[in-house]
Enzyme design. Structure first.
Site, PDB file in Angstrom:
ATOM      1  N   GLY A 195       0.836  -1.208   0.000  1.00 35.43           N
ATOM      2  CA  GLY A 195       0.000   0.000   0.000  1.00 35.43           C
ATOM      3  C   GLY A 195       0.864   1.249   0.000  1.00 35.43           C
ATOM      4  O   GLY A 195       1.901   1.285   0.665  1.00 35.43           O
ATOM      5  N   ARG A 249       0.561  -4.801  -5.036  1.00 31.36           N
ATOM      6  CA  ARG A 249       0.755  -6.023  -4.255  1.00 31.36           C
ATOM      7  C   ARG A 249       0.975  -7.138  -5.265  1.00 31.36           C
ATOM      8  O   ARG A 249       0.269  -7.196  -6.274  1.00 31.36           O
ATOM      9  CB  ARG A 249      -0.465  -6.290  -3.375  1.00 31.36           C
ATOM     10  CG  ARG A 249      -0.835  -5.097  -2.466  1.00 31.36           C
ATOM     11  CD  ARG A 249      -1.879  -5.480  -1.432  1.00 31.36           C
ATOM     12  NE  ARG A 249      -2.433  -4.311  -0.769  1.00 31.36           N
ATOM     13  CZ  ARG A 249      -1.887  -3.686   0.277  1.00 31.36           C
ATOM     14  NH1 ARG A 249      -0.733  -4.127   0.773  1.00 31.36           N
ATOM     15  NH2 ARG A 249      -2.466  -2.650   0.838  1.00 31.36           N
ATOM     16  N   ASP A 290       5.687  -4.950   5.870  1.00 35.82           N
ATOM     17  CA  ASP A 290       6.399  -6.167   6.288  1.00 35.82           C
ATOM     18  C   ASP A 290       6.380  -7.264   5.218  1.00 35.82           C
ATOM     19  O   ASP A 290       7.370  -7.982   5.053  1.00 35.82           O
ATOM     20  CB  ASP A 290       5.919  -6.679   7.650  1.00 35.82           C
ATOM     21  CG  ASP A 290       4.421  -6.892   7.712  1.00 35.82           C
ATOM     22  OD1 ASP A 290       3.723  -6.546   6.727  1.00 35.82           O
ATOM     23  OD2 ASP A 290       3.943  -7.403   8.736  1.00 35.82           O
ATOM     24  N   THR A 300       4.584   2.253   5.457  1.00 35.33           N
ATOM     25  CA  THR A 300       3.190   1.807   5.516  1.00 35.33           C
ATOM     26  C   THR A 300       2.451   2.680   6.521  1.00 35.33           C
ATOM     27  O   THR A 300       3.019   3.021   7.571  1.00 35.33           O
ATOM     28  CB  THR A 300       3.054   0.324   5.942  1.00 35.33           C
ATOM     29  OG1 THR A 300       1.685   0.076   6.315  1.00 35.33           O
ATOM     30  CG2 THR A 300       3.921  -0.055   7.117  1.00 35.33           C
ATOM     31  N   ASP A 312       0.263   1.689   8.371  1.00 35.09           N
ATOM     32  CA  ASP A 312      -0.159   0.835   9.494  1.00 35.09           C
ATOM     33  C   ASP A 312       0.759   0.885  10.718  1.00 35.09           C
ATOM     34  O   ASP A 312       0.360   0.477  11.801  1.00 35.09           O
ATOM     35  CB  ASP A 312      -0.269  -0.625   9.033  1.00 35.09           C
ATOM     36  CG  ASP A 312      -1.483  -0.863   8.156  1.00 35.09           C
ATOM     37  OD1 ASP A 312      -2.348   0.024   8.102  1.00 35.09           O
ATOM     38  OD2 ASP A 312      -1.552  -1.932   7.517  1.00 35.09           O
ATOM     39  N   ASP A 324       3.071  -1.058  11.591  1.00 32.92           N
ATOM     40  CA  ASP A 324       3.089  -2.376  12.233  1.00 32.92           C
ATOM     41  C   ASP A 324       4.352  -3.178  11.909  1.00 32.92           C
ATOM     42  O   ASP A 324       4.313  -4.402  11.868  1.00 32.92           O
ATOM     43  CB  ASP A 324       1.837  -3.173  11.815  1.00 32.92           C
ATOM     44  CG  ASP A 324       1.755  -3.360  10.306  1.00 32.92           C
ATOM     45  OD1 ASP A 324       2.501  -2.697   9.564  1.00 32.92           O
ATOM     46  OD2 ASP A 324       0.938  -4.191   9.865  1.00 32.92           O
ATOM     47  N   ARG A 346      -6.246  -3.510   8.517  1.00 29.76           N
ATOM     48  CA  ARG A 346      -6.999  -4.769   8.617  1.00 29.76           C
ATOM     49  C   ARG A 346      -6.336  -5.751   9.569  1.00 29.76           C
ATOM     50  O   ARG A 346      -7.000  -6.539  10.221  1.00 29.76           O
ATOM     51  CB  ARG A 346      -7.224  -5.393   7.237  1.00 29.76           C
ATOM     52  CG  ARG A 346      -5.987  -5.728   6.479  1.00 29.76           C
ATOM     53  CD  ARG A 346      -6.263  -6.243   5.095  1.00 29.76           C
ATOM     54  NE  ARG A 346      -5.093  -6.054   4.258  1.00 29.76           N
ATOM     55  CZ  ARG A 346      -5.121  -5.865   2.968  1.00 29.76           C
ATOM     56  NH1 ARG A 346      -6.261  -5.833   2.333  1.00 29.76           N
ATOM     57  NH2 ARG A 346      -4.000  -5.714   2.297  1.00 29.76           N
TER      58      ARG A 346
HETATM   59  O1  F6P Z   1      -1.264  -0.348   3.375  1.00 26.41           O
HETATM   60  C1  F6P Z   1      -1.889  -0.764   4.488  1.00 26.41           C
HETATM   61  C2  F6P Z   1      -3.381  -0.678   4.303  1.00 26.41           C
HETATM   62  O2  F6P Z   1      -3.790   0.642   4.009  1.00 26.41           O
HETATM   63  C3  F6P Z   1      -4.165  -1.199   5.480  1.00 26.41           C
HETATM   64  O3  F6P Z   1      -4.337  -0.262   6.511  1.00 26.41           O
HETATM   65  C4  F6P Z   1      -5.453  -1.587   4.848  1.00 26.41           C
HETATM   66  O4  F6P Z   1      -6.100  -2.552   5.651  1.00 26.41           O
HETATM   67  C5  F6P Z   1      -5.007  -2.124   3.503  1.00 26.41           C
HETATM   68  O5  F6P Z   1      -3.770  -1.504   3.221  1.00 26.41           O
HETATM   69  C6  F6P Z   1      -5.951  -1.866   2.360  1.00 26.41           C
HETATM   70  O6  F6P Z   1      -5.363  -2.354   1.203  1.00 26.41           O
HETATM   71  P1  F6P Z   1      -5.910  -2.112  -0.255  1.00 26.41           P
HETATM   72  O7  F6P Z   1      -5.738  -0.652  -0.578  1.00 26.41           O
HETATM   73  O8  F6P Z   1      -5.056  -2.971  -1.123  1.00 26.41           O
HETATM   74  O9  F6P Z   1      -7.343  -2.497  -0.230  1.00 26.41           O
END
Ligand code: F6P
Length: 330
Positions: free
Chosen positions: A19, A80, A111, A134, A136, A138, A180
């Protein structure tokens, strides 16, 4: 700590993966400008690991880095790439890097992206240094990740706005933030936004507990409340929560899902400074012949964390912050 022979460090590549996060551009700028000023050529891998598999690789110049420090998103694009879980895809990626004469990579991502980097080193000897990027926050080994500060400020501002309408109508609101698999955004946004309760996977707070909290507030004349929840596997967990609260208490909650607004926007000063420091350090680390590690930040000092440790450890959320949010919102 993994070492490689750096006497041949002529060309590095930089990529963003997973992301996007505000501040990624500031990190790219730091990598490109520091490397070029040290006589190292820089290539950009576009669209993350998928772009590497598709050979989307181009030369980068210092001029291309003009006017990007303040921009959200990533000029290198991102994505991704589940295909990278397969050994044959990683072999293809390594072959592309070798055919492009790329000696080492700086990978800016979460990660999962850094785990991919670890495997490329272990299986194919590709020297990679990771930069934690990120929203997140995390990633084990770094107190902060690039993008987190901007994301929580965006979410907090939204809660401030929701609070105006919630108070005017005496309403209960459930605000859903991103994350998530992680509750850092929910925790920091909840505490900074004055939320009553914060929900995320690792936090044991129950619907009954939240209802009791709201009722106690009402008994003291508090007519509006805000609950914050991290999204679940898919966005929309706030609706499940709202339904559970309605069934158990009869309270009707309004739901607001902040979604991808949290991923965009101009990075805060903190994210720009962090990204500049970590991007520059990543180049320095490669010049020292070190790799298979992430540059992170701990107690305001840049630190080095082996990529292997990141996959094996989980960064814990300080549940004391969640408790504090509960106490302060009574
Ligand atoms: O990059 C992390 C994140 O934004 C999370 O907080 C979220 O749950 C997820 O990516 C959403 O991913 P996507 O944009 O691929 O739906």
């Amino acid at each position: 700590m993994a070492q490689f022979s750096n006497d041949q460090l002529k060309t590095i590549a930089v990529m963003t993966s997973g992301g996007d996060a505000p501040g990624m551009n500031a990190a790219i700028r730091a990598v490109v400008r520091l490397a070029l000023s040290n006589g190292i050529k820089v290539k950009g891998i576009f669209h993350g690991y998928q772009g590497l598999l598709d050979n989307q690789i181009e030369d980068l110049s210092t001029r291309m880095m003009a006017n990007i420090i303040q921009k959200g998103g990533t000029i290198l694009k991102t994505g991704r790439a589940p295909e990278m879980h397969k050994p044959e895809a990683r072999k293809k990626a390594a072959d592309h890097l070798k055919s492009q004469n790329i000696d080492a990579i700086v990978c800016i991502g979460g990660d999962g992206s850094l785990t991919g980097a670890h495997l490329l080193w272990k299986e194919h000897g590709i020297p990679i240094v990771g930069v934690p990027g990120t929203i997140d926050n995390d990633i084990y080994g770094s107190e902060l990740t690039i993008g987190f500060d901007t994301a929580i400020n965006t979410a907090m501002r939204s809660i401030d706005q929701i609070r105006d309408t919630a108070a005017s109508h005496d309403r209960l609101f459930i605000v859903e933030v991103m994350g998530r698999n992680s509750g850092f955004i929910a925790t920091w946004t909840g505490l900074s936004g004055g939320a009553e309760e914060i929900f995320f996977q690792q936090n044991p707070v129950t619907v009954d507990h939240a209802i009791e909290h709201i009722k106690r507030g009402m008994a003291r004349g508090k007519m509006s409340s805000i609950l914050v929840t991290a999204e679940g596997e898919k966005p929309g967990r706030a609706y499940d929560l709202s339904e559970a609260i309605r069934k158990k208490s009869g309270f009707e909650a309004k739901v607001c899902i902040l979604g991808h607004t949290q991923r965009g926007g101009a990075p805060t000063a903190l994210d720009r400074v962090l990204a500049s420091q970590l991007g520059a350090k990543a180049v320095e680390v490669l010049q020292n012949g070190q790799c298979d590690l992430m540059v992170g930040i701990m107690k305001n000092e840049v630190c080095l964390v082996p990529h292997g440790d990141i996959a094996q450890n989980k960064k814990a959320i300080d549940l004391k912050l969640v408790k504090l949010a509960q106490i302060l919102s009574t």
